[in-house]
Design an enzyme around this catalytic site. Sequence first.
Site, PDB file in Angstrom:
ATOM      1  NE  ARG A  43      27.200 -52.606 -62.283  1.00  0.00           N
ATOM      2  CZ  ARG A  43      26.139 -53.160 -61.719  1.00  0.00           C
ATOM      3  NH1 ARG A  43      24.989 -52.519 -61.725  1.00  0.00           N
ATOM      4  NH2 ARG A  43      26.216 -54.338 -61.146  1.00  0.00           N
ATOM      5  CG  HIS A  89      31.757 -58.048 -67.398  1.00  0.00           C
ATOM      6  ND1 HIS A  89      32.264 -57.186 -66.457  1.00  0.00           N
ATOM      7  CD2 HIS A  89      30.590 -57.496 -67.803  1.00  0.00           C
ATOM      8  CE1 HIS A  89      31.456 -56.156 -66.307  1.00  0.00           C
ATOM      9  NE2 HIS A  89      30.424 -56.323 -67.113  1.00  0.00           N
ATOM     10  CE1 TYR A 133      22.762 -62.430 -89.089  1.00  0.00           C
ATOM     11  CE2 TYR A 133      21.731 -60.955 -87.495  1.00  0.00           C
ATOM     12  CZ  TYR A 133      21.672 -62.066 -88.330  1.00  0.00           C
ATOM     13  OH  TYR A 133      20.525 -62.806 -88.389  1.00  0.00           O
TER      14      TYR A 133
END
Length: 751
Positions: A43, A89, A133
């Site tokens: 991570r 993931h 968007y």
Amino acid sequence: MSTTSSDLPSPPPSEPGTVRDTWLADALSERYLAYALSTIMARSLPDVRDGLKPVHRRLLFAMRQLKLDPGSAFKKSARVVGDVMGKFHPHGDSAIYDAMVRLAQDFAVRYPLVDGQGNFGNVDGDNAAAMRYTEARLTEVAQRLLEGIDEDTVDFRATYDGEGEEPVVMPAAFPNLLANGAQGIAVGMATSIPPHNVDELCDALQHLIKSPDARIETLVDKVSGPDFPTGGILVESRESVIESYRTGRGSFRVRARWEVEPLKNGTWQIVVTEIPYQVQKSRLVERMAELLQARKLMLLGDIRDESAADIRLVLEPKSRNVDPDVMMESLFRQTDLESRISLNLNVLDKDNVPRVMSLPEALKAFLDHRHEVLVRRTNHRLGKIAHRLEVLDGYLIAFLNLDEVIRIIREEDEPKAELMRTFELSDVQAEAILNMRLRSLRKLEEIELRKEHEQLSAERDDLNDLLGNEERRWKVIGQQIGEIRRAFGKSTEIGRRRTDIGTAPSAVVIPTEAMVEREPITVICSEKGWIRALRGHIGADQEVKYKEGDGERFRVHAETTDKILVFATDGRFYTIGGDKLPSGRGHGEPIRLMIDLANDEDIVTIFPHKTGEKLLVASTEGRGFIVPADDVLAQTRSGKQVLGTDAKSKARVCIPVAGDAVAVVGTNRKLLVFDVADLPEMGRGKGVILQKYKAGGTLADVTVFKAEEGLSWSLQGGRRRTETDLTPWRGKRAGAGKMPPTGFPRPPRFT
């Protein structure tokens, strides 16, 4: 006797699905260790070879599978995030999208890996638009990181659900770790790597290929320091930079870029065009406005944000008389216009072990990875060539025995087995002949096959030679690095150095007057020791109110930028800032609250400090000397001891040396005149004898004057008398003196 978990036998292992007893401490440590290792390796820490964390690596790999190459059309970010979350993931979509957004921000990443279309945030700290968007695709830099991933250059591992594979590391033809940097906090460790200029990194890498044992100083000559996407000026000393790169730990001081913009009527303003890395512009302006409102930025008059596409912060000085360098120095100390970027080169090495590396170690780890990629890519290509040559050999046999091959295919029930037996073909060759198209039976095709066979044989020999020649392999790697340098070097827009290397600032002393607005004041100190500052210069005839039973003792004209000197009977000088004096609206404050003046001591005089001035100090026993005014400034409330006193003597006089002659008068009314040159200049002590007295006599007053203008003193009614012929009273220092002229004041004094 207490018992710990280590003292007791561990319970036997149990079958899966059963409940077993275990010590809480053992269970906690086991699970916390698993969590810590997961955080460190999967991570928070980047891999030294490709400079990527797992989430970034999975993002790029998923985008490649979606064929989002630099020349292709954009795809919705939500599509990318969905693929990453579903295949690689197993975490929240917001975490994946946040990582993706950062890779697209040209103010956060030196060489962006994602080409974003839409609102991906800005330097003000505004968030990106929702993933539905925005659109994205890979950049040229990201494509270099993925180059050769299908040619067995890196290992793959199963995805979290076992349905697919993902790369353990990228081939990384681009030095991404140092070029783009990394930030991360794991369990018990963290990483902080600032971005660097890839042209300089390539220069250092090529030098390391030629000289593997290169000195750190030589590498710093090539990698002069971080290169931040937001520009700025690096103001760290070379010694500090070398030490940081040698140990892998340190920090770099970065300042905003600014310039003076002249205005009409001799005024000017500061324009900031670049701010330090990772500083949010809106937060910077907000914080400076708060400090300005709290009157902590004394030199700054106003701040305006006139930024559009580029940064433009306008700083107006409070006065045009302020020096721009002094003003900016004060702002650097108080605001985020100067920032420290830490270096903690803590990364995972090729064995997945976290450790702090130096700059040479990180560069060598990248080169070793590139060497391994080259060897694996070469072996993969050799395997492809061997397979193709095997097929071509089968094709050539088929052309030489074309009629028989056709007969076997038409008549035999098992044509593949018959072909292998008749012409001693391999399974691969027989399968290739059976799959061959009819149009390939043209005579010209045989010529093409023989030509391809020769070319592949030559390439195979060349690759075998490459594998057997380490020097040649490093030369190839150097050429690959040279290609990266040409594509992203300083001659390109993306590769030009943005952060200039400046000189480390010296310990600039910002004078008090530069931090305070200059205003005239009148310092008032009463008989009982109450001090205050009235605005403006108040005349001696103007009435000032005091507490009942109190009256005026000192009235001094000064300015808010002055240092007010207080000389006490204990021979100490105390210093009070003119801007620190209480307001004149009330009766002020006791001066003993501002300085540590003993209760049994009194104030001799109060006056503003003047740079370069010399002072004559004297005690009641007739001793004194000259001391520079710059040497009596005190840094603490306890003051600075200058004139030595004891139980029999007190400090009596402190006056500026404004002439060439000294006049001393004692309580015995004896007057003595001698030259200023007879007095020594000292920093501290009791001084020399000015005038001798008989038992019980003490010094009454001292003055310094110009001999050619004569000695003057005050008379009753405010008149003054001047005596030009001082021959009767002229003598050597330490003399007794003679009675003064008739009419000399009683008690004796000059003022």
